[in-house]
Design an enzyme around this catalytic site. Structure first.
Site, PDB file in Angstrom:
ATOM      1  N   HIS A   1       3.607   8.001   7.310  1.00 34.76           N
ATOM      2  CA  HIS A   1       2.884   7.780   6.054  1.00 34.76           C
ATOM      3  C   HIS A   1       1.626   8.627   5.957  1.00 34.76           C
ATOM      4  O   HIS A   1       0.934   8.592   4.948  1.00 34.76           O
ATOM      5  CB  HIS A   1       2.538   6.302   5.893  1.00 34.76           C
ATOM      6  CG  HIS A   1       1.281   5.853   6.600  1.00 34.76           C
ATOM      7  ND1 HIS A   1       1.016   6.143   7.920  1.00 34.76           N
ATOM      8  CD2 HIS A   1       0.234   5.105   6.167  1.00 34.76           C
ATOM      9  CE1 HIS A   1      -0.146   5.603   8.256  1.00 34.76           C
ATOM     10  NE2 HIS A   1      -0.638   4.975   7.225  1.00 34.76           N
TER      11      HIS A   1
ATOM     12  N   GLY B   1      -2.496   9.534  10.498  1.00 30.93           N
ATOM     13  CA  GLY B   1      -2.717   8.483  11.479  1.00 30.93           C
ATOM     14  C   GLY B   1      -4.044   8.655  12.196  1.00 30.93           C
ATOM     15  O   GLY B   1      -4.434   9.767  12.573  1.00 30.93           O
TER      16      GLY B   1
ATOM     17  N   CYS C   1       0.850  -1.192   0.000  1.00 32.68           N
ATOM     18  CA  CYS C   1       0.000   0.000   0.000  1.00 32.68           C
ATOM     19  C   CYS C   1       0.885   1.240   0.000  1.00 32.68           C
ATOM     20  O   CYS C   1       1.949   1.269   0.626  1.00 32.68           O
ATOM     21  CB  CYS C   1      -0.899  -0.010   1.227  1.00 32.68           C
ATOM     22  SG  CYS C   1      -2.132   1.304   1.226  1.00 32.68           S
TER      23      CYS C   1
ATOM     24  N   PRO D   1       0.058  12.195   3.366  1.00 30.66           N
ATOM     25  CA  PRO D   1      -1.291  12.766   3.300  1.00 30.66           C
ATOM     26  C   PRO D   1      -1.900  13.015   4.662  1.00 30.66           C
ATOM     27  O   PRO D   1      -1.546  12.361   5.652  1.00 30.66           O
ATOM     28  CB  PRO D   1      -2.065  11.675   2.558  1.00 30.66           C
ATOM     29  CG  PRO D   1      -1.400  10.405   3.003  1.00 30.66           C
ATOM     30  CD  PRO D   1       0.068  10.751   3.152  1.00 30.66           C
ATOM     31  N   GLY D   2      -2.825  13.964   4.700  1.00 34.94           N
ATOM     32  CA  GLY D   2      -3.656  14.147   5.878  1.00 34.94           C
ATOM     33  C   GLY D   2      -4.932  13.351   5.695  1.00 34.94           C
ATOM     34  O   GLY D   2      -4.914  12.220   5.202  1.00 34.94           O
TER      35      GLY D   2
ATOM     36  N   GLU E   1      -7.331  12.054  -5.462  1.00 32.19           N
ATOM     37  CA  GLU E   1      -7.585  13.478  -5.229  1.00 32.19           C
ATOM     38  C   GLU E   1      -7.031  14.362  -6.341  1.00 32.19           C
ATOM     39  O   GLU E   1      -6.022  14.036  -6.970  1.00 32.19           O
ATOM     40  CB  GLU E   1      -6.955  13.918  -3.903  1.00 32.19           C
ATOM     41  CG  GLU E   1      -7.684  13.400  -2.676  1.00 32.19           C
ATOM     42  CD  GLU E   1      -7.110  13.934  -1.379  1.00 32.19           C
ATOM     43  OE1 GLU E   1      -7.805  13.810  -0.356  1.00 32.19           O
ATOM     44  OE2 GLU E   1      -5.982  14.472  -1.381  1.00 32.19           O
TER      45      GLU E   1
ATOM     46  N   HIS F   1      -8.404   4.563   1.209  1.00 29.68           N
ATOM     47  CA  HIS F   1      -7.881   4.748  -0.145  1.00 29.68           C
ATOM     48  C   HIS F   1      -8.644   5.868  -0.850  1.00 29.68           C
ATOM     49  O   HIS F   1      -9.850   6.034  -0.649  1.00 29.68           O
ATOM     50  CB  HIS F   1      -8.008   3.448  -0.941  1.00 29.68           C
ATOM     51  CG  HIS F   1      -7.133   2.353  -0.415  1.00 29.68           C
ATOM     52  ND1 HIS F   1      -7.260   1.048  -0.800  1.00 29.68           N
ATOM     53  CD2 HIS F   1      -6.114   2.372   0.489  1.00 29.68           C
ATOM     54  CE1 HIS F   1      -6.348   0.304  -0.175  1.00 29.68           C
ATOM     55  NE2 HIS F   1      -5.650   1.101   0.616  1.00 29.68           N
TER      56      HIS F   1
END
Length: 397
Positions: free
Chosen positions: A326, A329, A77, A302-303, A166, A163
């Site tokens: 990553h 969270g 992922c 990413p947020g 964007e 997932h």
């Protein structure tokens, strides 16, 4: 931000998260990992939270061993991102049509392509190794070999959960495309198979947590796992590459007059294993919810679906095994988020973003995640920010 050390049985636990802010269950998992006989180092990212066996947001370095549950069930992922020649002024005020066209081109949720995507027919898509990937399918674990047809139709699809696809705008008004996905169901089936095999091996009996069962070097079980693991990581990379190719094609058609061009794609796994060398030792480094951030490496952090993302450049911090977080969270479980938040909350927290705002994605509400700015503040010695992105379109499964 310097890390804090928490004592561990075999190795210290290096934490870029505030130990006082990590839930007890997750701290227990970290101590369990730090007690494994094969462990040589453990780095904890600022987005750390409870997971299966090992926390999400862990970088685990072991010698001669690897724990399949510490890789995660979504093998490979990760994220992909590409900067376009479009600027914010090129985008229409109503982005609903663009979102609909993306959803038509790329199956989401449990959706499959009607026919397998042929990457040779996708504009600008690298196909090196594609035929070899499928020639090796028959060597995968016997339990999944009957799944080739499904795996072929599922590559180039998004999935569900966290997932997403964007359309973003950078700080310089440039339009970026980003997406987050992995090895789909075939990766999960391989992970589940090998976790079960590991749990039955004699050397794993009596472990503090059966989900921390490992494979050890020079055994047929390790060889079988690593073969399937690396195949699934490659499948995940192709999955994102094909989706990005399909997404680019949607954007080309939607903005035909603009003659859209794209810069080199950034791609990074955040659930995977790599062979790396530290302190004179050859180690198997597992990043579960962490990206590689070696010196100069470009990555994506990413947020949530309403708080933007960061393109970053790694600083090569060996204390963290050249890693970074990553994402933001989770700070609460999906069930807790559904109990706490409503669709009205979702609408408010995703104001200005063209996205789903129904009960099916309430568990992905920004409020269920840690603030991305706080996560970034705790890893200034791991990465430097290249650009901050804010999403204007977010496609969820």
């Amino acid at each position: 931000m310097a890390y804090e050390e928490v004592p561990g049985q075999k190795v210290p636990i290096r934490m870029w998260a505030d130990p006082r802010g990590v839930e007890d269950a997750a701290m227990g998992q970290l101590r369990n990992v730090a007690s494994l006989p094969w462990i040589k180092g453990l780095a904890v990212m600022p987005d750390v939270h409870y997971g299966k066996g090992a926390t999400v947001g862990s970088v685990i370095a072991m010698q001669g061993a690897v724990c399949p549950a510490a890789v995660g069930v979504d093998i490979g992922c990760g994220m992909s991102a590409v900067k376009t020649s479009l600027t914010a002024s090129d985008l229409p005020g109503d982005l609903s049509r663009l979102r609909s066209r993306i959803e038509r081109a790329i199956p989401v949720g449990r959706g499959l392509h009607d026919e397998p995507v042929d990457p040779h027919g996708a504009h600008g898509l690298a196909t090196a190794g594609w035929d070899d990937l499928w020639s090796r399918f028959g060597r995968l674990a016997e339990s999944v070999r009957h799944r080739e047809g499904r795996a072929r139709r599922q590559i180039g699809t998004l999935g569900s959960g966290n997932h997403y696809i964007e359309v973003n705008i950078g700080h310089d008004d440039a339009v970026w495309l980003t997406l987050h996905s992995g090895s789909r169901n075939i990766g999960k089936e391989l992970a589940d198979h090998h976790i079960g095999v590991a749990q039955g091996l004699p050397h794993n009996q009596g472990l503090v947590d059966r989900d921390l069962a490992v494979f050890i070097s020079d055994t047929p079980q390790m060889a079988a796992y690593r073969s399937d693991l690396y195949w699934a990581q490659e499948y995940a990379r192709y999955n994102r590459s094909i989706m990005m190719g399909l997404l680019k094609e949607v954007v080309r058609r939607e903005f035909k007059k603009a003659g859209v061009t794209f810069v080199q794609e950034i791609s990074c796994h955040h659930n995977y294993v790599a062979e790396e060398r530290y302190d004179g030792m050859d180690l198997l480094v597992t990043r579960k919810g962490a990206i590689r951030a070696g010196g100069g490496d470009l990555g994506i952090i990413p947020g949530s679906m309403g708080t933007g993302s960061y393109i970053v450049r790694g600083l090569g911090n060996a204390a963290a095994f050249n890693s970074a977080s990553h994402g933001a969270g989770r700070r609460m479980s999906r069930n807790a988020a559904k109990r706490r938040f409503s669709t009205r909350d979702l609408e408010e927290q995703t104001r200005g973003v063209e996205c789903r705002k129904d009960s099916g994605v309430v568990d992905e509400i920004p409020g269920a995640y840690k603030p991305i700015e706080q996560v970034m503040e705790r890893q200034t010695d791991l990465v430097e920010v290249v650009t901050r992105l804010r999403q204007v379109v977010c496609v969820k499964g």
